[in-house]
Scaffold this motif. Structure first.
Motif, PDB file in Angstrom:
ATOM      1  N   SER A 184      57.341 146.679 -26.227  1.00  0.00           N
ATOM      2  CA  SER A 184      56.974 145.277 -26.450  1.00  0.00           C
ATOM      3  C   SER A 184      55.664 145.133 -27.203  1.00  0.00           C
ATOM      4  O   SER A 184      55.286 144.022 -27.587  1.00  0.00           O
ATOM      5  CB  SER A 184      56.865 144.549 -25.106  1.00  0.00           C
ATOM      6  OG  SER A 184      55.711 144.976 -24.398  1.00  0.00           O
TER       7      SER A 184
ATOM      8  N   ARG B 174      52.756 145.968 -25.868  1.00  0.00           N
ATOM      9  CA  ARG B 174      51.692 145.746 -24.896  1.00  0.00           C
ATOM     10  C   ARG B 174      51.383 147.036 -24.138  1.00  0.00           C
ATOM     11  O   ARG B 174      52.068 148.048 -24.293  1.00  0.00           O
ATOM     12  CB  ARG B 174      52.082 144.624 -23.937  1.00  0.00           C
ATOM     13  CG  ARG B 174      52.298 143.286 -24.675  1.00  0.00           C
ATOM     14  CD  ARG B 174      52.591 142.156 -23.717  1.00  0.00           C
ATOM     15  NE  ARG B 174      52.879 140.922 -24.427  1.00  0.00           N
ATOM     16  CZ  ARG B 174      51.957 140.070 -24.874  1.00  0.00           C
ATOM     17  NH1 ARG B 174      50.671 140.345 -24.670  1.00  0.00           N
ATOM     18  NH2 ARG B 174      52.296 138.968 -25.515  1.00  0.00           N
TER      19      ARG B 174
ATOM     20  N   THR C 234      50.347 148.675 -20.244  1.00  0.00           N
ATOM     21  CA  THR C 234      50.231 148.547 -18.794  1.00  0.00           C
ATOM     22  C   THR C 234      49.089 149.430 -18.302  1.00  0.00           C
ATOM     23  O   THR C 234      48.936 150.566 -18.754  1.00  0.00           O
ATOM     24  CB  THR C 234      51.542 148.957 -18.102  1.00  0.00           C
ATOM     25  OG1 THR C 234      52.599 148.130 -18.586  1.00  0.00           O
ATOM     26  CG2 THR C 234      51.440 148.807 -16.594  1.00  0.00           C
TER      27      THR C 234
ATOM     28  N   ASN D 191      50.074 144.377 -16.759  1.00  0.00           N
ATOM     29  CA  ASN D 191      50.946 144.800 -17.867  1.00  0.00           C
ATOM     30  C   ASN D 191      50.528 144.143 -19.177  1.00  0.00           C
ATOM     31  O   ASN D 191      51.294 144.113 -20.141  1.00  0.00           O
ATOM     32  CB  ASN D 191      52.411 144.507 -17.562  1.00  0.00           C
ATOM     33  CG  ASN D 191      52.680 143.029 -17.302  1.00  0.00           C
ATOM     34  OD1 ASN D 191      51.806 142.185 -17.519  1.00  0.00           O
ATOM     35  ND2 ASN D 191      53.868 142.726 -16.814  1.00  0.00           N
ATOM     36  N   ASN D 192      49.300 143.630 -19.192  1.00  0.00           N
ATOM     37  CA  ASN D 192      48.772 142.989 -20.395  1.00  0.00           C
ATOM     38  C   ASN D 192      47.327 143.438 -20.601  1.00  0.00           C
ATOM     39  O   ASN D 192      46.428 142.630 -20.774  1.00  0.00           O
ATOM     40  CB  ASN D 192      48.863 141.467 -20.268  1.00  0.00           C
ATOM     41  CG  ASN D 192      48.553 140.760 -21.574  1.00  0.00           C
ATOM     42  OD1 ASN D 192      48.741 141.309 -22.662  1.00  0.00           O
ATOM     43  ND2 ASN D 192      48.057 139.535 -21.465  1.00  0.00           N
TER      44      ASN D 192
ATOM     45  N   SER E 296      44.781 142.272 -23.295  1.00  0.00           N
ATOM     46  CA  SER E 296      45.579 141.320 -24.101  1.00  0.00           C
ATOM     47  C   SER E 296      46.105 141.947 -25.386  1.00  0.00           C
ATOM     48  O   SER E 296      46.315 141.263 -26.393  1.00  0.00           O
ATOM     49  CB  SER E 296      44.752 140.071 -24.435  1.00  0.00           C
ATOM     50  OG  SER E 296      44.356 139.395 -23.263  1.00  0.00           O
ATOM     51  N   VAL E 297      46.317 143.258 -25.340  1.00  0.00           N
ATOM     52  CA  VAL E 297      46.845 143.963 -26.511  1.00  0.00           C
ATOM     53  C   VAL E 297      48.270 143.505 -26.781  1.00  0.00           C
ATOM     54  O   VAL E 297      49.110 143.459 -25.875  1.00  0.00           O
ATOM     55  CB  VAL E 297      46.819 145.482 -26.298  1.00  0.00           C
ATOM     56  CG1 VAL E 297      47.606 146.197 -27.387  1.00  0.00           C
ATOM     57  CG2 VAL E 297      45.385 145.987 -26.252  1.00  0.00           C
ATOM     58  N   ASN E 298      48.535 143.182 -28.029  1.00  0.00           N
ATOM     59  CA  ASN E 298      49.904 142.871 -28.465  1.00  0.00           C
ATOM     60  C   ASN E 298      50.033 143.297 -29.923  1.00  0.00           C
ATOM     61  O   ASN E 298      49.652 142.570 -30.833  1.00  0.00           O
ATOM     62  CB  ASN E 298      50.218 141.395 -28.310  1.00  0.00           C
ATOM     63  CG  ASN E 298      51.675 141.087 -28.637  1.00  0.00           C
ATOM     64  OD1 ASN E 298      52.435 141.981 -29.028  1.00  0.00           O
ATOM     65  ND2 ASN E 298      52.072 139.837 -28.474  1.00  0.00           N
TER      66      ASN E 298
ATOM     67  N   ALA F 213      53.641 150.208 -28.735  1.00  0.00           N
ATOM     68  CA  ALA F 213      52.194 150.435 -28.618  1.00  0.00           C
ATOM     69  C   ALA F 213      51.914 151.873 -28.188  1.00  0.00           C
ATOM     70  O   ALA F 213      52.518 152.379 -27.243  1.00  0.00           O
ATOM     71  CB  ALA F 213      51.588 149.464 -27.611  1.00  0.00           C
TER      72      ALA F 213
ATOM     73  N   ASN G 140      51.410 151.260 -33.741  1.00  0.00           N
ATOM     74  CA  ASN G 140      52.627 150.482 -33.504  1.00  0.00           C
ATOM     75  C   ASN G 140      53.758 150.947 -34.414  1.00  0.00           C
ATOM     76  O   ASN G 140      53.606 151.847 -35.235  1.00  0.00           O
ATOM     77  CB  ASN G 140      52.375 148.978 -33.649  1.00  0.00           C
ATOM     78  CG  ASN G 140      52.160 148.536 -35.096  1.00  0.00           C
ATOM     79  OD1 ASN G 140      52.113 149.362 -36.014  1.00  0.00           O
ATOM     80  ND2 ASN G 140      52.031 147.244 -35.314  1.00  0.00           N
TER      81      ASN G 140
END
Length: 692
Positions: A467, A469, A471, A489-490, A493-495, A500, A519
């Motif tokens: 996803s 993100r 954990t 699990n965030n 705040s990595v996205n 990842a 990524n």
């Protein structure tokens, strides 16, 4: 390697920028007893290749176009009889190549030009506007047209060829099609001015139907070459569904290709077989007057052992090929989707290397030193007794026994696996062991990272996932007995959108852990730790760290590979090999006088000429209108003679004073270089000469 001798040290983390330089070699890798000249080429996955003398020095160089759309240039630094190919560029002259490429002298001026794939399956034309020794390719046509104004085409999956098939002294163009035929465009112009005419969609009335069990038409890779010394060109054909290579002997003449039979397997007598789509190449690689045989596997049946070399051991008129290697260009590549991690597994003071890939985890032992690493492949597939794909290892001592264990993530299940090191320090044995990781609720494509995030003496766990993100599990146990507690699990705040792959390390010299995250798009995001060593707070800085992009599935590893006190970067990618970016940053300068200079001055380096170290001295005056010795932004940059930036020695605010920087150019060749001091409107450059 660079060195700076420190007096009063000034570091401003907010302006810190790493000075990363990509290296293709510089660290020895020994693989199955053979030394790799190009260990950090990123891997070879789908090698569409050509040998050609690109620089007019009478030996053949090598180009490879791979799945990451890069045109890699390997210069022959050996001799015509004993070639040695060294990678010089992964994006040769920034050429915009799609699907295929072919160099040939298309305008009769004795240097090579370029046809390559373009938009809408058209043929793009680059003319060599440089010289024989120093080519420069300039785009002339986005699409080559025939004599009647139609665009010449070549299917994107097929590899065409440029050859004088009718013996009239100019270059014709032939390309395969998914119907199992060859389209023939004859050059009805001249060697100096090509003009192509469509002749037929079925050259020589040849039709290939590949696949023994389920015959099919397919794309092809074709090449003509005189394999039997009769002065005409025979045809070699790799078919999408063919497991070997078709050989069609020219029974006609150099002016009139004819044939009677098709041999379904090549090269004789030791036929080559793969899962399909083999690209043939006929080249006299060792200048012995006999054409040798090469094969590139163009589909995923072989993600390694896919660039094969057969030496011609027979007489000129009766070739006999003996396979020399399955990896003509040897590198640190054990399969697709490389996931590297480094750790001192044997406690000898240097960093060993583990690389996960699509099929396994490999182990390279560092048999060199901490400052001069040398890697030897111990096992390209550790016996982990799990069956999955895209393995992602992390290494750390989780049970406090002084031996480092392994945590492995993989693609299809939302779990991690714990492998306890039940061997010895010198000879690790990783044993699958039941643990709380078996029940962790993670996501697909779990990518673990072990690090003491909160500086409490034990290893915490981060796990990236599909996803995009991360954990976070905090280790609430101890260094001798881990107990991972789910935190979030965030994390931070990595996205990063997908897949990842986190790595932690001190990137800015402030003694806390920063973070890089790769990524699926090949990008690297940088998160700076703006908190502290025991209470980190990660702030997003950029999604384009150092301008690096690995095309797909970037896996960054922050590591001081050569123990020169700054963090380098190892990068995994979808092709399965490694990229290496050496950090040439300087973390400080020496202020030698507290007197306030009246004006800027840049002194001549001393000694000059030098080998390999020299000292650069400069003055920074008081910033006008400001009391005291308040600082101003200063940069000191090294350039080569072409204007290319070689190293940034200083890039930070400096107080008024006199400074020296000791610069080590051990990694550079002899030549003329320039150093430039810039601050505000002031700029001054000087020349220096490196003589080795």
């Amino acid at each position: 390697m660079k060195r700076i001798f420190l007096g009063l040290l000034f570091i401003t983390a907010g302006l810190f920028a790493q000075n990363l330089h990509q290296r293709f070699d510089g660290i020895n890798f020994t693989i199955n007893g053979n030394s790799s000249v190009n260990p950090f080429n990123g891997g070879i996955e789908i090698p569409r290749y050509q040998f050609v003398d690109i620089d007019g020095d009478n030996d053949v160089d090598l180009f490879i176009f791979d799945r990451d759309t890069t045109l890699n240039f390997y210069k022959n630094e050996g001799t015509p009889t004993a070639p040695l190919f060294k990678l010089f560029s992964t994006r040769y002259q920034g050429l915009n190549v799609r699907n295929w490429f072919k160099f040939a002298d298309l305008d009769g001026d004795n240097d090579v030009d370029l046809f390559c794939g373009g938009d809408s399956q058209r043929v793009r034309y680059y003319k060599n506007t440089g010289t024989l020794a120093n080519p420069t390719f300039s785009l002339q046509l986005y699409g080559v047209k025939t004599d009647v104004g139609d665009y010449m085409g070549s299917e994107s999956a097929s590899i065409p060829t440029i050859v004088d098939i009718d013996g009239d002294g100019d270059q014709d163009f032939l390309t395969g099609s998914s119907t199992g035929e060859i389209t023939y465009y004859q050059n009805i112009g001249s060697a100096q001015n090509f003009n192509y005419k469509f002749i037929t969609a079925r050259f020589a009335n040849i039709l290939i139907v590949g696949g023994a069990d389920d015959p099919k038409h397919g794309a092809s890779s074709i090449m003509f070459g005189d394999i039997d010394g009769d002065n005409d060109k025979d045809l070699f054909w790799g078919d999408l569904f063919g497991l070997s290579i078709y050989y069609i002997k020219n029974t006609g003449t150099a002016q009139n290709f004819q044939w009677t039979t098709i041999d379904t397997n090549s090269p004789p007598p030791n036929y080559y077989f793969s899962g399909g789509f083999n690209m043939p190449g006929v080249y006299d690689i060792d200048s012995d007057g006999r054409n040798d045989f090469f094969i590139g596997v163009l589909i995923g049946s072989k993600t390694i052992n896919n660039f094969v070399y057969y030496k011609n051991m027979g007489p000129l008129n009766n070739p006999s090929f003996s396979k020399i290697t399955d990896n003509f260009i040897l590198s640190a590549d054990i399969g697709s989707y490389s996931y590297p991690t480094l750790a001192d597994i044997d406690n000898d003071g240097d960093k060993d290397m583990f690389i996960g890939c699509d099929r396994s985890v490999g182990f390279y032992r560092n048999t060199g030193t901490s400052t001069a690493p040398s890697y030897n492949l111990v096992d390209d597939s550790l016996p982990l007794n799990i069956s999955n794909f895209n393995y992602a290892p992390a290494i750390g001592d989780l049970d406090g026994d002084g031996k480092k264990d392994m945590v492995v993530g993989y693609y299809s299940l939302a779990r991690l696996k714990y492998f306890r090191n039940t061997g010895t320090v010198a000879n690790p044995v990783f044993t699958l062991t039941a643990s709380q990781m078996d029940t962790m609720n993670l996501s697909q494509a779990s990518a673990p990272c072990l690090a003491d995030i909160d500086n409490d003496g034990d290893l915490d766990l981060l796990a990236g996932n599909s996803s995009g993100r991360i954990t976070h599990y905090r280790n609430n146990g101890s260094a001798a007995s881990f107990n991972f507690q789910f935190i979030t699990n965030n994390f931070a705040s990595v996205n990063v959108a997908n897949d990842a792959s986190p790595s932690l390390g001190d990137l800015d010299g402030d003694n806390d852990l920063d973070m890089l995250v790769g990524n699926r798009l090949g990008q690297i995001a940088f998160y700076r730790n703006t908190g502290s060593i025991s209470s980190p707070s990660f702030t997003f800085v950029t999604s384009n760290y150092a301008g690096i992009n690995a095309f797909q599935n970037s896996v960054p590893v922050i590591v001081d590979l050569n123990s020169d006190t700054d963090p380098d970067l190892i990068l995994g990618n979808i092709k399965g090999g490694l990229y290496y970016y050496e950090n040439w940053d300087v973390f400080g300068i020496q202020q030698i006088s507290s007197e306030i200079p009246q004006e800027f001055s840049l002194y001549q380096n001393y000694p000059n000429p030098f080998n390999p170290a020299t000292t650069i001295k400069f003055n920074i005056p008081l910033l006008r209108g400001v009391s005291g010795s308040a600082g101003r932004g200063v940069s000191l940059i090294i350039y080569d003679i072409t204007g290319k930036v070689i190293s940034t020695l200083v890039n930070q605010p400096l107080n008024a004073g006199t400074y020296v920087v000791d610069y080590d150019a051990s990694n550079l060749p002899s030549g003329v270089y320039f150093y430039k001091l810039v601050s505000g409107e002031y700029s001054e450059s000087k020349r220096m000469v490196l003589v080795k």
